[in-house]
Design a protein around this motif. Structure first.
Motif, short mmCIF file in Angstrom:
data_model
loop_
_atom_site.label_atom_id
_atom_site.label_comp_id
_atom_site.label_asym_id
_atom_site.label_seq_id
_atom_site.Cartn_x
_atom_site.Cartn_y
_atom_site.Cartn_z
N LEU A 1 -9.04 7.67 1.66
CA LEU A 1 -9.64 7.90 0.35
C LEU A 1 -10.42 6.63 0.00
CD1 LEU A 1 -10.04 9.43 -2.33
CD2 LEU A 1 -7.92 8.36 -3.15
N THR A 2 -11.72 6.79 -0.24
CA THR A 2 -12.59 5.64 -0.49
C THR A 2 -13.33 5.84 -1.82
OG1 THR A 2 -12.91 5.32 1.88
CG2 THR A 2 -14.48 4.26 0.42
N SER B 1 -10.44 1.22 -0.39
CA SER B 1 -10.09 2.31 0.54
C SER B 1 -8.61 2.21 0.88
CB SER B 1 -10.94 2.19 1.82
OG SER B 1 -10.57 3.19 2.75
N VAL B 2 -7.96 3.36 0.94
CA VAL B 2 -6.58 3.45 1.40
C VAL B 2 -6.50 4.60 2.39
CG1 VAL B 2 -5.93 4.92 -0.56
CG2 VAL B 2 -4.17 3.68 0.70
N GLY B 3 -5.82 4.35 3.50
CA GLY B 3 -5.74 5.36 4.54
C GLY B 3 -4.37 5.40 5.20
N TYR B 4 -4.15 6.47 5.93
CA TYR B 4 -2.87 6.63 6.66
C TYR B 4 -3.17 7.32 7.97
CZ TYR B 4 2.03 7.57 7.67
OH TYR B 4 3.25 7.60 8.27
N SER C 1 -7.98 -1.58 2.21
CA SER C 1 -9.04 -2.59 2.21
C SER C 1 -9.78 -2.56 0.89
CB SER C 1 -10.03 -2.37 3.36
OG SER C 1 -10.78 -1.19 3.17
N GLY C 2 -10.32 -3.73 0.53
CA GLY C 2 -11.18 -3.85 -0.64
C GLY C 2 -12.33 -4.77 -0.30
N THR C 3 -13.57 -4.37 -0.67
CA THR C 3 -14.77 -5.14 -0.33
C THR C 3 -15.64 -5.28 -1.57
OG1 THR C 3 -14.73 -4.23 1.91
CG2 THR C 3 -16.75 -5.30 1.22
N TYR C 4 -16.21 -6.47 -1.72
CA TYR C 4 -17.15 -6.72 -2.83
C TYR C 4 -18.40 -7.39 -2.28
CZ TYR C 4 -19.52 -9.14 -6.59
OH TYR C 4 -20.49 -9.60 -7.42
#
Length: 841
Positions: A564-565, A545-548, A516-519
């Motif tokens: 990881l954010t 953010s990238v997660g597994y 996800s990416g947020t602005y």
């Protein structure tokens, strides 16, 4: 008409379907399925285990039947217990508990966007909620419906009666086909069995419901519901350092809640003179940030239908309506004193329209009028006068959405606050000037209170499965009238101020890999705090953010999620407001414990809100860690623990420890004790501003030593599913002292580095007439609520509450925890009785 994408998704996932059987005579709702009408209904047992063993057969067999007539839809369940023991706890309504549960979820439009949930546990406790998105459950939506459970030799049975009047559907359609989900929870092994199987890695389970067919010629329910109430109170209060009122007073009041179903899919809710004395008080916390504390909404008037007013930016914060205003500033001549402090503003009336306008349009409209809020002041001669704290105010909210089937929407959101000062006169303050309640001097006749308007649009798209989504919003605020207000970053916002704001999110929320990416971009003069909640303006913020996640049981865990954010924040002028790098993981263990662990790192950055005039204070870098642990909740004794620590540059640190001990020694009794300890030591913070020897600005910074200790006790005894006694108590101590105080000469808007503070001269004295920035707080608050739903929808509340102002005046620098003030400070005691009666046409 069923949306094509929804239908294709249902076919692809193999969702089950069942038919409702029309009846002429309704069954008696006693929890037993021994009547002939149940035997004639189609039976389905297509349940699949989702957790802990994904897509495996359930441990126990469950069957479901569905009936309907002109009044209601009925669900009957047989729940076997041949391999697991039955586990049940008796609590008040809508209280989650570790018990055997069965619930149904109904999507009357089959869009996967708004779902009604009705649940029942094995001992007869009911819950109801509205789900507007997978993570947004509104359990404070309470309707009048029936459900009963009964034990059998092989397990237990459950019977639901859900009136058609509480469901929104298109009554013009001769044949209805609804989305349906049924979920069974087995407490012994925390097992979830779903009638319409949904993979655990699905982003939107609401879009994967099965079908309930065979609903023909459904008639709209009753058009009108009335819930009048009468209330009375007896109040005893002490005088305080700020107020002189004392003694005992009493009063009575009354009001009315009204619900009118304009159509089966459009409902008007209204309230006149509502009273919320039975609602639990807000918990006291030590807030060391320069951001306002976000408080949860607890009032039923604003909780019901809250999901309709969702928006990416929180431009509507219902706690603003009827809030407690700040006490008006008095002339500094030591001759006046407050008799009382402001209380929550009386809501004269509120109305809310929620539902569908045609096939694809939804609406949410709210208007509320709150009364003048005054305090009484008393002079040294005993003369009393009324002072305005806040004027009559009207608040309006409008939310309109054009739904695009199951794949998203485009919408409009608008808010407005209008104040009515009606030629209010204020105390004179020099020649041709008046003193406004905020303490600001203004020309005589000028308005002291402003009006605020916000408008915005948003759009949402997600794939049919819900795995991929894009969401965006644009807003603009406008201020009319009133006085200039200086934000903590030094920005002046006054009459005519307007500014935009934007928000964007792109995400993959389904599957094992999560991205996800947020602005967020907030204009320098953006301000929607009159009816919304905005921590700050003047901001660029981007988060990636990238997660597994793993969903297959391993040697120790049943599932894990790791992320990881990275977050970056800057002001519009480019000032570095900080970066945060966080690595975290959440684990669920085979023994039903769970854990969350996180490591975070933040380099040095600036805080332009610390001083209050735009001067930016450097904040040191830190390394932090957090650990949360939760034990098996079905045990008689359960523990939750959360610990967080930050090691901050230059020998400063922060520590927070919280926990909850839950005792469930009897099925009908629950007790939780939640201690809290926080400590912040050594971080440089702003203490006060003073005039320099050469006439310039001087800022005093000190090393803050702040600490708090507290405990919250909640106890509940449930005599029957509709009769309960709950107790809430909080003891709270806090203090803060500034040591090693150093004087830095600077101009507003400058950047102050920590090295400059360390090299600056020290000071030990407060300037004459200045109040110490050190503080002490102590409070012991208590409430006891007896609730009895003596008839469906009709309730009796008997409440005792004790509240204590937490602030303690200290004469000079130096503050400490003050346990002796617990229970000894000025307090207010209230005994409150409220009786409501529900009637429906």
């Amino acid at each position: 008409m069923i949306p094509l994408l929804w239908a294709l998704l249902a076919l692809e996932s193999g969702s089950p379907q069942t038919a409702a059987h029309r009846i002429d005579h309704a069954p008696v709702i006693d929890g037993r399925l021994d009547e002939a009408v149940w035997q004639n209904a189609p039976v389905t047992d297509a349940f699949t285990q989702q957790y802990p063993l994904d897509k495996e057969a359930p441990t126990e067999r469950t069957t479901m039947r569905v009936l309907y007539d002109d009044e209601a839809v009925y669900f009957g369940f047989e729940l076997e217990h041949k391999n697991t023991p039955i586990f049940g706890r008796l609590t008040r309504r809508d209280r989650d508990s570790e018990s055997e549960w069965i619930s149904v979820q109904i999507d009357t439009r089959r869009e996967g966007k708004a779902v009604y949930t009705f649940g029942l546990n094995v001992v007869g406790v009911v819950v109801d909620a509205i789900i507007s998105e997978p993570s947004n459950w509104n359990f404070d939506w309470d309707e009048v419906w029936e459900a009963r459970s009964a034990r059998t030799p092989t397990g237990w049975t459950a019977e639901f009666k859900i009136p058609l009047r509480i469901l929104r559907f298109d009554a013009t359609q001769p044949v209805q086909s609804w989305g349906l989900q049924a979920i069974r929870y087995l407490a012994q092994n925390q097992e979830f069995d779903l009638w319409s199987y949904v993979p655990r890695d699905a982003a939107n389970p609401l879009a994967r419901f099965g079908r309930l067919d065979g609903l023909e010629n459904l008639k709209p329910g009753g058009a009108l519901e009335l819930r009048p109430f009468a209330a009375g109170h007896v109040t005893r209060q002490d005088a305080t350092d700020q107020t002189s009122a004392t003694g005992i007073s009493a009063g009575v009041s009354g009001g009315l809640d009204l619900k009118w179903h304009a159509t089966q899919d459009l409902t008007l809710d209204a309230a006149f003179l509502p009273d919320f004395a039975q609602v639990e008080a807000d918990q006291l916390i030590l807030n060391l940030t320069n951001y306002e504390t976000l408080l949860p909404e607890k009032r039923p008037l604003f909780l019901e239908g809250a999901e309709v007013f969702s928006f990416p930016l929180q431009i509507f914060y219902s706690r603003r309506i009827g809030n407690v205003p700040t006490a008006p500033t008095l002339l500094d001549d030591m001759t006046l004193k407050l008799v009382n402090v402001p209380s929550p503003a009386q809501i004269y009336g509120a109305a809310k329209l929620v539902g569908h306008l045609g096939q694809n349009w939804t609406i949410g409209a709210l208007t509320a009028v709150t009364g003048r809020n005054e305090v009484v002041t008393q002079g040294m001669d005993g003369m009393r006068t009324n002072r305005l704290a806040a004027p009559l105010r009207a608040s309006e909210v409008l939310r309109i959405k054009r739904e695009w089937g199951t794949t998203g929407h485009i919408g409009f959101f608008g808010t407005a606050t209008n104040t009515f000062e009606n030629g209010e006169t204020y105390p004179g303050f020099g020649t041709g000037m008046q003193l406004c309640p905020s303490g600001t001097a203004a020309p005589i006749g000028a308005r002291c209170f402003r009006e605020s308007y916000v408008a915005g649009i948003d759009a949402l798209w997600h794939s049919p499965s819900g795995d991929y989504s894009a969401n965006a919003a644009l807003i603009e605020s406008f201020i009319h009238g009133g006085l200039d207000a200086v934000q903590l970053d030094g920005t002046k916002i006054g009459p005519g101020a307007r500014a935009p704001g934007a928000w964007l999110r792109l995400a993959k929320d389904g599957g094992k890999l999560l991205v996800s990416g947020t602005y967020s971009g907030l204009g320098q003069r953006l301000d929607y705090n009159d009816l919304g909640y905005m921590q700050r303006q003047n901001l660029h913020e981007a988060t990636a953010s990238v997660g597994y996640r793993t969903l297959a049981p391993g040697r120790l865990t049943t599932e894990t999620v790791s992320n990881l954010t990275v977050t970056q924040r800057r002001s519009l002028s480019g000032l570095d407001l900080g970066q945060i790098y966080e690595l975290n993981t959440k684990l669920r263990f085979l023994n039903y414990w769970s854990a969350f662990a996180a490591l975070d790192l933040a380099p040095a950055h600036y805080d332009d809100r610390e001083v209050g005039d735009g001067t930016a204070l450097e904040r040191g870098s830190y390394v932090g860690a957090r650990l949360d642990l939760s034990s098996d909740p079905k045990q008689p004794v359960a523990v939750d623990f959360s610990g967080q620590m930050q090691s901050i540059e230059r020998d400063a640190w922060y520590l927070s420890l919280t926990g909850t001990l839950s005792l469930n020694l009897l099925p009908q009794f629950e007790l939780t004790l939640s201690p809290v300890v926080t400590r912040s030591l050594g971080e440089r913070r702003f203490a006060w501003e003073q005039s320099g020897a050469m006439g310039g600005n001087e800022y005093v910074f000190g090393s803050l030593d702040a600490k708090s200790v507290g405990a919250t006790l909640r106890a509940g005894y449930t005599f029957a599913p509709r009769i309960s006694l709950t107790t809430y108590a909080q003891a709270f101590l806090a203090s803060g002292s500034f040591t090693d105080r150093r004087v830095v000469a600077a101009q507003p808007g400058a950047r102050v580095r920590l090295d400059a503070i360390a090299a600056a001269p020290t000071t030990t004295m407060l300037p004459a007439g200045m109040t110490t920035p050190d503080f002490e707080q102590a409070a012991l608050n208590l409430s006891v609520v007896f609730g009895w739903e003596y008839l469906p929808g009709s309730t009796l509340y008997l409440v005792y509450s004790r509240s204590q102002l937490p602030s303690i005046n200290i004469p000079d620098l130096g503050a400490h925890l003050a346990p002796r003030a617990l229970g000894r400070g000025s307090s207010t005691d209230v005994v409150f009785l409220k009786l409501t009666y529900w009637w429906a046409s």
